[in-house]
Design a protein around this motif. Structure first.
Motif, PDB file in Angstrom:
ATOM      1  N   MET A   1      46.299  50.170  27.825  1.00 46.12           N
ATOM      2  CA  MET A   1      47.060  49.845  29.012  1.00 46.12           C
ATOM      3  C   MET A   1      46.996  50.959  30.038  1.00 46.12           C
ATOM      4  SD  MET A   1      48.563  46.872  28.881  1.00 46.12           S
ATOM      5  CE  MET A   1      50.030  47.002  29.890  1.00 46.12           C
ATOM      6  N   THR A   2      46.842  52.177  29.602  1.00 50.47           N
ATOM      7  CA  THR A   2      46.858  53.295  30.535  1.00 50.47           C
ATOM      8  C   THR A   2      45.484  53.681  31.020  1.00 50.47           C
ATOM      9  OG1 THR A   2      46.791  54.839  28.702  1.00 50.47           O
ATOM     10  CG2 THR A   2      48.971  54.209  29.515  1.00 50.47           C
ATOM     11  N   ASP A   3      44.431  53.209  30.355  1.00 40.81           N
ATOM     12  CA  ASP A   3      43.083  53.558  30.784  1.00 40.81           C
ATOM     13  C   ASP A   3      42.762  52.895  32.105  1.00 40.81           C
ATOM     14  OD1 ASP A   3      42.755  54.981  28.506  1.00 40.81           O
ATOM     15  OD2 ASP A   3      41.777  53.365  27.397  1.00 40.81           O
ATOM     16  N   ASP A   4      42.007  53.597  32.939  1.00 40.18           N
ATOM     17  CA  ASP A   4      41.526  53.028  34.188  1.00 40.18           C
ATOM     18  C   ASP A   4      40.145  52.440  33.921  1.00 40.18           C
ATOM     19  OD1 ASP A   4      40.784  52.343  36.684  1.00 40.18           O
ATOM     20  OD2 ASP A   4      41.052  54.329  37.582  1.00 40.18           O
ATOM     21  N   LEU A   5      40.109  51.131  33.726  1.00 46.25           N
ATOM     22  CA  LEU A   5      38.874  50.466  33.332  1.00 46.25           C
ATOM     23  C   LEU A   5      38.348  49.700  34.533  1.00 46.25           C
ATOM     24  CD1 LEU A   5      40.192  49.187  29.925  1.00 46.25           C
ATOM     25  CD2 LEU A   5      38.734  51.156  30.311  1.00 46.25           C
ATOM     26  N   THR A   6      37.535  50.359  35.325  1.00 46.33           N
ATOM     27  CA  THR A   6      37.044  49.752  36.545  1.00 46.33           C
ATOM     28  C   THR A   6      36.019  48.670  36.237  1.00 46.33           C
ATOM     29  OG1 THR A   6      37.372  51.825  37.705  1.00 46.33           O
ATOM     30  CG2 THR A   6      35.968  50.192  38.769  1.00 46.33           C
ATOM     31  N   VAL A   7      36.189  47.506  36.865  1.00 44.89           N
ATOM     32  CA  VAL A   7      35.249  46.407  36.672  1.00 44.89           C
ATOM     33  C   VAL A   7      34.029  46.649  37.532  1.00 44.89           C
ATOM     34  CG1 VAL A   7      34.923  43.938  36.856  1.00 44.89           C
ATOM     35  CG2 VAL A   7      37.137  44.813  36.202  1.00 44.89           C
ATOM     36  N   ARG A   8      32.945  47.069  36.927  1.00 42.75           N
ATOM     37  CA  ARG A   8      31.703  47.267  37.664  1.00 42.75           C
ATOM     38  C   ARG A   8      30.535  47.078  36.702  1.00 42.75           C
ATOM     39  NH1 ARG A   8      33.520  52.750  37.565  1.00 42.75           N
ATOM     40  NH2 ARG A   8      33.974  52.638  39.782  1.00 42.75           N
ATOM     41  N   PRO A   9      29.401  46.682  37.184  1.00 50.76           N
ATOM     42  CA  PRO A   9      28.245  46.557  36.304  1.00 50.76           C
ATOM     43  C   PRO A   9      27.870  47.899  35.703  1.00 50.76           C
ATOM     44  CG  PRO A   9      27.877  45.465  38.421  1.00 50.76           C
ATOM     45  CD  PRO A   9      29.116  46.296  38.558  1.00 50.76           C
ATOM     46  N   GLU A  10      27.231  47.854  34.539  1.00 43.61           N
ATOM     47  CA  GLU A  10      26.759  49.082  33.905  1.00 43.61           C
ATOM     48  C   GLU A  10      25.493  49.544  34.616  1.00 43.61           C
ATOM     49  OE1 GLU A  10      26.147  48.579  29.785  1.00 43.61           O
ATOM     50  OE2 GLU A  10      28.197  48.041  29.336  1.00 43.61           O
ATOM     51  N   GLY A 250      45.877  36.343  38.610  1.00 38.33           N
ATOM     52  CA  GLY A 250      44.722  36.703  37.791  1.00 38.33           C
ATOM     53  C   GLY A 250      44.309  38.149  37.984  1.00 38.33           C
ATOM     54  N   LEU A 251      44.233  38.591  39.245  1.00 37.23           N
ATOM     55  CA  LEU A 251      43.933  40.001  39.511  1.00 37.23           C
ATOM     56  C   LEU A 251      45.053  40.898  39.000  1.00 37.23           C
ATOM     57  CD1 LEU A 251      42.499  39.707  43.138  1.00 37.23           C
ATOM     58  CD2 LEU A 251      41.212  40.237  41.067  1.00 37.23           C
ATOM     59  N   GLY A 252      46.296  40.428  39.139  1.00 35.06           N
ATOM     60  CA  GLY A 252      47.426  41.216  38.658  1.00 35.06           C
ATOM     61  C   GLY A 252      47.408  41.416  37.160  1.00 35.06           C
ATOM     62  N   VAL A 253      47.031  40.377  36.424  1.00 29.93           N
ATOM     63  CA  VAL A 253      46.952  40.490  34.960  1.00 29.93           C
ATOM     64  C   VAL A 253      45.911  41.528  34.567  1.00 29.93           C
ATOM     65  CG1 VAL A 253      46.201  39.269  32.886  1.00 29.93           C
ATOM     66  CG2 VAL A 253      47.830  38.196  34.428  1.00 29.93           C
ATOM     67  N   MET A 254      44.760  41.517  35.204  1.00 29.25           N
ATOM     68  CA  MET A 254      43.724  42.494  34.883  1.00 29.25           C
ATOM     69  C   MET A 254      44.195  43.907  35.190  1.00 29.25           C
ATOM     70  SD  MET A 254      40.149  40.632  35.917  1.00 29.25           S
ATOM     71  CE  MET A 254      39.236  41.768  34.852  1.00 29.25           C
ATOM     72  N   ARG A 255      44.876  44.092  36.324  1.00 29.03           N
ATOM     73  CA  ARG A 255      45.421  45.408  36.660  1.00 29.03           C
ATOM     74  C   ARG A 255      46.454  45.848  35.632  1.00 29.03           C
ATOM     75  NH1 ARG A 255      47.925  45.608  42.322  1.00 29.03           N
ATOM     76  NH2 ARG A 255      48.248  47.755  41.631  1.00 29.03           N
ATOM     77  N   ALA A 256      47.280  44.885  35.172  1.00 29.02           N
ATOM     78  CA  ALA A 256      48.325  45.232  34.215  1.00 29.02           C
ATOM     79  C   ALA A 256      47.764  45.730  32.892  1.00 29.02           C
ATOM     80  CB  ALA A 256      49.232  44.026  33.972  1.00 29.02           C
ATOM     81  N   PHE A 257      46.544  45.325  32.542  1.00 26.30           N
ATOM     82  CA  PHE A 257      45.923  45.793  31.311  1.00 26.30           C
ATOM     83  C   PHE A 257      45.027  47.003  31.534  1.00 26.30           C
ATOM     84  CE2 PHE A 257      47.080  41.524  29.865  1.00 26.30           C
ATOM     85  CZ  PHE A 257      47.631  41.844  28.644  1.00 26.30           C
ATOM     86  N   GLY A 258      45.116  47.596  32.708  1.00 29.92           N
ATOM     87  CA  GLY A 258      44.387  48.835  32.958  1.00 29.92           C
ATOM     88  C   GLY A 258      43.036  48.658  33.589  1.00 29.92           C
ATOM     89  N   TYR A 259      42.610  47.424  33.845  1.00 33.55           N
ATOM     90  CA  TYR A 259      41.319  47.196  34.484  1.00 33.55           C
ATOM     91  C   TYR A 259      41.475  47.292  35.999  1.00 33.55           C
ATOM     92  CZ  TYR A 259      40.176  45.388  29.868  1.00 33.55           C
ATOM     93  OH  TYR A 259      39.994  45.262  28.516  1.00 33.55           O
ATOM     94  N   ARG A 260      40.378  47.639  36.657  1.00 32.11           N
ATOM     95  CA  ARG A 260      40.381  47.707  38.113  1.00 32.11           C
ATOM     96  C   ARG A 260      39.316  46.731  38.621  1.00 32.11           C
ATOM     97  NH1 ARG A 260      44.442  49.163  37.084  1.00 32.11           N
ATOM     98  NH2 ARG A 260      45.528  51.128  37.504  1.00 32.11           N
ATOM     99  N   PRO A 261      39.719  45.476  38.803  1.00 29.53           N
ATOM    100  CA  PRO A 261      38.727  44.443  39.107  1.00 29.53           C
ATOM    101  C   PRO A 261      38.125  44.575  40.495  1.00 29.53           C
ATOM    102  CG  PRO A 261      40.942  43.550  39.254  1.00 29.53           C
ATOM    103  CD  PRO A 261      41.079  44.938  38.696  1.00 29.53           C
ATOM    104  N   ASP A 262      36.857  44.270  40.584  1.00 28.32           N
ATOM    105  CA  ASP A 262      36.181  44.164  41.868  1.00 28.32           C
ATOM    106  C   ASP A 262      36.481  42.769  42.409  1.00 28.32           C
ATOM    107  OD1 ASP A 262      34.446  43.822  43.997  1.00 28.32           O
ATOM    108  OD2 ASP A 262      32.738  44.772  43.015  1.00 28.32           O
ATOM    109  N   ASP A 263      37.515  42.678  43.254  1.00 28.81           N
ATOM    110  CA  ASP A 263      37.982  41.369  43.687  1.00 28.81           C
ATOM    111  C   ASP A 263      36.916  40.612  44.460  1.00 28.81           C
ATOM    112  OD1 ASP A 263      38.669  42.102  46.770  1.00 28.81           O
ATOM    113  OD2 ASP A 263      39.311  43.715  45.445  1.00 28.81           O
ATOM    114  N   ARG A 264      36.080  41.326  45.205  1.00 31.04           N
ATOM    115  CA  ARG A 264      35.028  40.643  45.961  1.00 31.04           C
ATOM    116  C   ARG A 264      34.042  39.951  45.026  1.00 31.04           C
ATOM    117  NH1 ARG A 264      33.305  44.818  50.832  1.00 31.04           N
ATOM    118  NH2 ARG A 264      35.360  44.947  51.824  1.00 31.04           N
ATOM    119  N   LEU A 265      33.657  40.640  43.970  1.00 33.55           N
ATOM    120  CA  LEU A 265      32.713  40.053  43.011  1.00 33.55           C
ATOM    121  C   LEU A 265      33.338  38.865  42.299  1.00 33.55           C
ATOM    122  CD1 LEU A 265      30.078  40.109  41.330  1.00 33.55           C
ATOM    123  CD2 LEU A 265      31.240  41.733  39.798  1.00 33.55           C
TER     124      LEU A 265
END
Length: 413
Positions: A1-10, A250-265
């Motif tokens: 929950m505390t990790d900053d997990l940015t949503v981006r391609p590898e 949907g974006l809020g749920v991902m943020r709540a679990f520590g992910y940082r979604p690329d909303d544009r993608l």
């Protein structure tokens, strides 16, 4: 929950490396999380879709095409985004949108409704790819985001005990099995609860599973027509509901679990899928909220970086169900609602616990978090928009009044 997990391609990761990584990351709990996600979607929200199709006087072929379109769109987009971003991206049709269509679809010719679906999909895509919508969501304080998620999940936790009167042996037996498994084999607690629940269901209320009509689903292509009444009466409210009741939570749920979604993608891909599938009857494919929490929480896997497999699992099952909806939809809808209630509830308990802790831990802003939680959990619908969005609105209003500060939108991305 505390990790900053940015949503981006590898970056720099080739196909072979991705396949090797996937083989390492696959786990039973993640695959089960995908199954529970799809079972929840097809055991409840599908009923709303069928009611909307009946309200629009659609025949069996067009109704099957609608289910095919939303299932295939959700499956392919969720699978691809989870694979590409290495995060659990779950997409689905909009249940509030389908509820809106229950009362309005019958007022328009079907071709005009398809035209409205297409215009709404284009509008949502433009909101997403420009980044404007993402800036709004990113401006929401973290405590309010966690409280919104807790409000969404509250009814599922309470639903465990609300289902007791309908099938006490099934519900209590599954819940007790989950508690013991949580102590002895926590990674497989939901699996064990599902197996025990299935056995108890067969022995008590029965498993009313039926294969339906066999064979692959044949989609029906409908040429769209456009009219001002349909654009105002369908396209506009569908766009608002999609953004406010689906993509925002949907974006809020991902943020709540520590992910940082690329909303544009994410919104760009789901919006593009909606555009392509609108002529087959799809009113839109969106980011999921409740089912996303099933695949994004610790029950899917203790390591947040391996939960993307749950998103891929749900995507693959969506495609399977959509391709053979006549066979498999009957199986999903035949599961006892009490079994779905208890399995969904136990699968989301850890997520609810973590969201409550994160929302209420910091004393500054706690008032806004509590208001958000209560509003989101209330189930209130105003102007066709669900309670998750209004939780954000009331929470932000409380935050502005109690702190004297308004969230600021970033001018740069």
């Amino acid at each position: 929950m505390t990790d900053d997990l940015t949503v981006r391609p590898e970056s720099g990761a080739g196909g072979g490396e991705r396949r090797r990584s996937l083989r390492r990351d696959v786990s039973g709990p993640a695959l089960l999380a995908g199954l529970v996600c799809v079972a929840v979607s097809f055991s409840g929200p599908l009923v709303v879709v069928l009611a909307a199709a009946a309200a629009g006087r659609l025949d069996a072929a067009h109704t099957a095409s609608w289910i095919w379109a939303v299932a295939i769109g959700s499956g392919i987009s969720g699978f691809a985004l989870s694979w590409w971003t290495r995060t659990p991206v779950v997409t689905a049709w909009s249940t509030p949108g389908a509820a809106l269509l229950v009362t309005s679809l019958g007022h328009y010719p079907y071709r005009e409704a398809v035209g409205a679906f297409l215009v709404s999909a284009v509008a949502v895509t433009l909101f997403g790819v420009t980044g404007w919508f993402g800036r709004l969501i990113a401006a929401v304080p973290e405590g309010i985001v966690h409280a919104m998620l807790a409000g969404i999940l509250f009814s599922f936790g309470a639903g465990i005990f609300g289902a007791v009167h309908g099938a006490p042996v099934l519900v209590l037996g599954s819940f007790v099995a989950f508690l013991f498994a949580k102590r002895l084999a926590p990674r497989y607690a939901v699996v064990i609860a599902l197996v025990v629940g299935g056995v108890l269901a067969a022995l008590t209320v029965g498993l009313r599973l039926h294969p339906g009509s066999g064979g692959p689903t044949v989609p029906v292509l409908t040429a769209p027509a456009f009219s001002w009444p349909a654009l105002v009466g369908l396209a506009l409210p569908l766009t608002i509901v999609s953004l406010a009741s689906q993509n925002a939570p949907g974006l809020g749920v991902m943020r709540a679990f520590g992910y940082r979604p690329d909303d544009r993608l994410l919104i760009g891909v789901t919006g593009g899928a909606s555009v392509l599938l609108a002529p087959f009857g799809s009113p839109g494919v969106n980011l999921a909220a409740i089912t996303a929490a099933i695949c994004s929480g610790p029950e899917a896997h203790p390591d947040p970086r391996r939960r993307y497999v749950a998103g891929m699992s749900s995507g693959a099952l969506y495609v399977l169900v959509g391709s053979f909806s006549g066979v498999l939809v009957g199986l999903f809808t035949g599961l006892p609602r009490e079994l779905i209630a208890v399995i969904a509830g136990v699968a989301l308990l850890a997520s609810l616990q973590n969201s409550l802790a994160a929302a209420l831990a910091p004393e500054p802003g706690r008032d806004a978090a509590v208001v958000t939680l209560l509003a989101a959990a209330s189930g209130t619908t105003l102007f066709g928009i669900g309670s998750a969005f209004w939780g954000l609105v009331f929470g932000l209003a409380t935050h502005a009044v109690t702190s004297g500060r308004l969230p600021r939108l970033g001018l740069r991305r």
